[in-house]
Enzyme design. Sequence first.
Site, PDB file in Angstrom:
ATOM      1  N   GLU A 200       0.963  -1.277  -0.143  1.00 26.62           N
ATOM      2  CA  GLU A 200      -0.007   0.087   0.022  1.00 26.62           C
ATOM      3  C   GLU A 200       0.885   1.143  -0.114  1.00 26.62           C
ATOM      4  O   GLU A 200       2.119   1.078   0.378  1.00 26.62           O
ATOM      5  CB  GLU A 200      -0.759   0.116   1.313  1.00 26.62           C
ATOM      6  CG  GLU A 200      -2.254   0.042   0.946  1.00 26.62           C
ATOM      7  CD  GLU A 200      -2.931  -0.148   2.648  1.00 26.62           C
ATOM      8  OE1 GLU A 200      -4.026  -0.759   2.396  1.00 26.62           O
ATOM      9  OE2 GLU A 200      -2.519   0.570   3.548  1.00 26.62           O
ATOM     10  N   LYS A 237      -3.725   1.814  19.034  1.00 23.46           N
ATOM     11  CA  LYS A 237      -4.456   3.201  19.668  1.00 23.46           C
ATOM     12  C   LYS A 237      -4.103   3.283  21.216  1.00 23.46           C
ATOM     13  O   LYS A 237      -4.129   2.491  22.088  1.00 23.46           O
ATOM     14  CB  LYS A 237      -5.704   2.927  19.656  1.00 23.46           C
ATOM     15  CG  LYS A 237      -6.093   2.898  18.359  1.00 23.46           C
ATOM     16  CD  LYS A 237      -7.555   2.432  17.757  1.00 23.46           C
ATOM     17  CE  LYS A 237      -7.848   1.937  16.424  1.00 23.46           C
ATOM     18  NZ  LYS A 237      -8.831   1.199  16.161  1.00 23.46           N
ATOM     19  N   ARG A 291     -16.802  -6.104  14.706  1.00 24.15           N
ATOM     20  CA  ARG A 291     -17.102  -6.140  16.055  1.00 24.15           C
ATOM     21  C   ARG A 291     -17.305  -5.010  17.013  1.00 24.15           C
ATOM     22  O   ARG A 291     -17.100  -3.909  16.392  1.00 24.15           O
ATOM     23  CB  ARG A 291     -15.935  -7.003  16.800  1.00 24.15           C
ATOM     24  CG  ARG A 291     -14.564  -6.147  16.550  1.00 24.15           C
ATOM     25  CD  ARG A 291     -13.569  -6.664  17.204  1.00 24.15           C
ATOM     26  NE  ARG A 291     -12.015  -6.263  17.044  1.00 24.15           N
ATOM     27  CZ  ARG A 291     -11.783  -5.207  17.068  1.00 24.15           C
ATOM     28  NH1 ARG A 291     -12.183  -4.351  17.930  1.00 24.15           N
ATOM     29  NH2 ARG A 291     -10.528  -4.885  16.539  1.00 24.15           N
TER      30      ARG A 291
HETATM   31  P1  ADP Z   1      -4.035  -3.701  12.238  1.00 23.11           P
HETATM   32  O1  ADP Z   1      -5.282  -4.612  11.718  1.00 23.11           O
HETATM   33  O2  ADP Z   1      -2.930  -4.504  12.363  1.00 23.11           O
HETATM   34  O3  ADP Z   1      -4.730  -2.798  13.352  1.00 23.11           O
HETATM   35  P2  ADP Z   1      -4.479  -1.533  10.164  1.00 23.11           P
HETATM   36  O4  ADP Z   1      -4.486  -1.935   8.744  1.00 23.11           O
HETATM   37  O5  ADP Z   1      -5.746  -1.180  10.862  1.00 23.11           O
HETATM   38  O6  ADP Z   1      -3.813  -2.697  10.950  1.00 23.11           O
HETATM   39  O7  ADP Z   1      -3.441  -0.205  10.349  1.00 23.11           O
HETATM   40  C1  ADP Z   1      -3.157  -0.036  11.894  1.00 23.11           C
HETATM   41  C2  ADP Z   1      -2.500   1.336  11.676  1.00 23.11           C
HETATM   42  O8  ADP Z   1      -1.103   1.184  11.033  1.00 23.11           O
HETATM   43  C3  ADP Z   1      -3.141   2.384  11.364  1.00 23.11           C
HETATM   44  O9  ADP Z   1      -4.024   3.271  12.258  1.00 23.11           O
HETATM   45  C4  ADP Z   1      -1.987   3.463  10.748  1.00 23.11           C
HETATM   46  O10 ADP Z   1      -1.433   4.143  12.172  1.00 23.11           O
HETATM   47  C5  ADP Z   1      -0.841   2.611  10.403  1.00 23.11           C
HETATM   48  N1  ADP Z   1      -0.941   2.081   8.960  1.00 23.11           N
HETATM   49  C6  ADP Z   1      -1.796   1.328   8.243  1.00 23.11           C
HETATM   50  N2  ADP Z   1      -1.785   1.591   6.863  1.00 23.11           N
HETATM   51  C7  ADP Z   1      -1.013   2.551   6.641  1.00 23.11           C
HETATM   52  C8  ADP Z   1      -0.610   3.316   5.415  1.00 23.11           C
HETATM   53  N3  ADP Z   1      -0.894   2.839   4.208  1.00 23.11           N
HETATM   54  N4  ADP Z   1       0.123   4.308   5.579  1.00 23.11           N
HETATM   55  C9  ADP Z   1       0.608   4.947   6.887  1.00 23.11           C
HETATM   56  N5  ADP Z   1       0.222   4.145   7.924  1.00 23.11           N
HETATM   57  C10 ADP Z   1      -0.459   3.064   7.794  1.00 23.11           C
END
Ligand code: ADP
Length: 448
Positions: A200, A237, A291
Site C-alpha cells: 500500500e 491506539k 465487532r
Molecule cells: P491492524 O489490523 O494491524 O490494526 P490496520 O490496517 O488497521 O492494521 O492499521 C493500523 C495502523 O497502522 C493505522 O491506524 C496506521 O497508523 C498504520 N497504517 C496502516 N496502513 C498505513 C498506510 N498505508 N500508511 C501509513 N500508516 C498506515
Amino acid sequence: MFEKILIANRGEIALRVVRACREMGIQSVAVHSTSDVDAMHVRMADESICIGPPTGAQSYLSIPAIVSACEITGAQAVHPGYGFLSENAKFAQILEDHELKFIGPTADHIRLMGDKITAKDTMKGLGVPCVPGSEGGVDTLDEAISIGKQIGYPVIVKATAGGGGRGMKLAKSTSEMESAFHTARSEAKAAFGNDEVYVEKYLGKPRHIEIQIFGDGKGKAVHLGERDCSLQRRHQKVLEEAPGPAIDEKTRARIGKTCADAVARINYAGAGTVEFLYEDGEFYFIEMNTRLQVEHPVTEAIYGVDLVREQIRVAAGEPISFSQKSLQIDGHSIEIRINAEKLPAFSPSPGRITQYHAPGGLGVRMDSAIYDGYSIPPHYDSLIGKLIVHGRDRPEALARLGRALSELIFDGIDTNVPLFDALLRESAIQSGNYNIHWLEKWLTKNFQ
Ligand code: ADP
C-alpha cells in the site's frame, strides 16, 4: 429476546456486557480460566463456568469449551466482546450450527472483512475510497518492487490476515523493499499462520479516522459518526476521541453515509467499524472491524446510546432503536487506555494491586474490572481500564481528563498513567493537531 447470554471474554469488556444484560433483564453467564476464578466479571455475572487453564488458547479461545459451556448453562446467545474469538468466522459458524446466536455479523461477513485484500476489494466495489496499492496479494519480491515503482515510495507491506499492528513494514525505497517484504511475511506467518502480504502507499501525515456503523441485517444501516484514534504507539491506539477534531459536520455526513450505504447493501448486522486514514481532506479505507471496538464508549458518550444493548437487540431480530435523523452529537468525549506497563519501555507489569481508587464526578466513566487486592495475571492483554470523559466541548473534556487522572490511584503495580499526565501538557494534544506518527516522534524525544 434472549433469556440468557454467555460472554466469551474477560476483563472490562466482559463486565461491560454483564452490565448491558442486567439492564435488559437478561441473565449473564461468565466464562473464566482457572487463573480468573476471582475476576470481577465472574463475580458480577449471574452465573459462571470454568472453561480451562490460564492460557488464552486453552480457555477463552477454546471453541469446544465455550460451546460446551453454552450447553451446560442453557445460554441462547454468545457475546464475544473484542479480541479472542470476536472476529473468528469459524466460531460464528459453529455457534450457528449449534443453534446458538452469535452476537455480531454472520460468519460470511466476518470472513469477508477478516481478509484485508477481500475487504478492500469489496469496499472499493461498494464505493468506499481505498489506499492506492497492489491489486490483491503480492507473492514475490520482484512483484513487490514493481508495485513500489508504480505507486511511488514510501510504501507499506501489510499482512492480509493482519491485526494488532503486526506484520506491517515500511519501505522508503527499492533498496528497503527486500527486507520489508521478507520481514512482513515472516512476522505474518508467525502471528497469523498466513504469510500473504499486500503493498500500500504509505501515508506520511494522516489521521486515523474510523466510522461506527450499525446494520440491522435486513438492508438498513446507520452511522454514528467518527472516532479519531490518531494517537498511536506501534500502530496501536493509546487515546481516542469523538468527534474528530479535524472533521466537520459536512465531511462527517458524507463519509458516514458512504459507510452506512456500503454495509446496508451487504445486509450487514450489528456493530462494525470502518477504518480510514485521512490526509489532505481525503479518506482512504484500510480495514473493517466486524465487532465492538475497545473505544466504543466515546461514541456512546456523544450520542447517548448503549451500543452493546443495540448489538443484543439486533442479534435477537429487533430493529435498531434509533434512526439516522435522531442521532445528534452532544459535546466531546475522550478515552485513554490504561495498561499495566512499566515506562519508559512499556514492558508488561502484572502483579497485585494493593490499592485502587477510581475517579468519578460529572462526565467521568471508568470501565475496568480491577478492584483492591486484585492480582493481574500475566497471561493476557495489559489493558486494565479505560477512562472515558465527556464534556460540552473539547477543552472541557481535556480539563475533565486531567482532573479525573488526579483522582486515580493504582498502587502496587506500574501503569502508563504518567504518559497521559505528560501528554496533557503538550500543546499538540491541547489543540488536537496530531497525526498517527506524532506520538512515536514525541516518545523518542521525551521518553527514552
Ligand atoms: P491492524 O489490523 O494491524 O490494526 P490496520 O490496517 O488497521 O492494521 O492499521 C493500523 C495502523 O497502522 C493505522 O491506524 C496506521 O497508523 C498504520 N497504517 C496502516 N496502513 C498505513 C498506510 N498505508 N500508511 C501509513 N500508516 C498506515
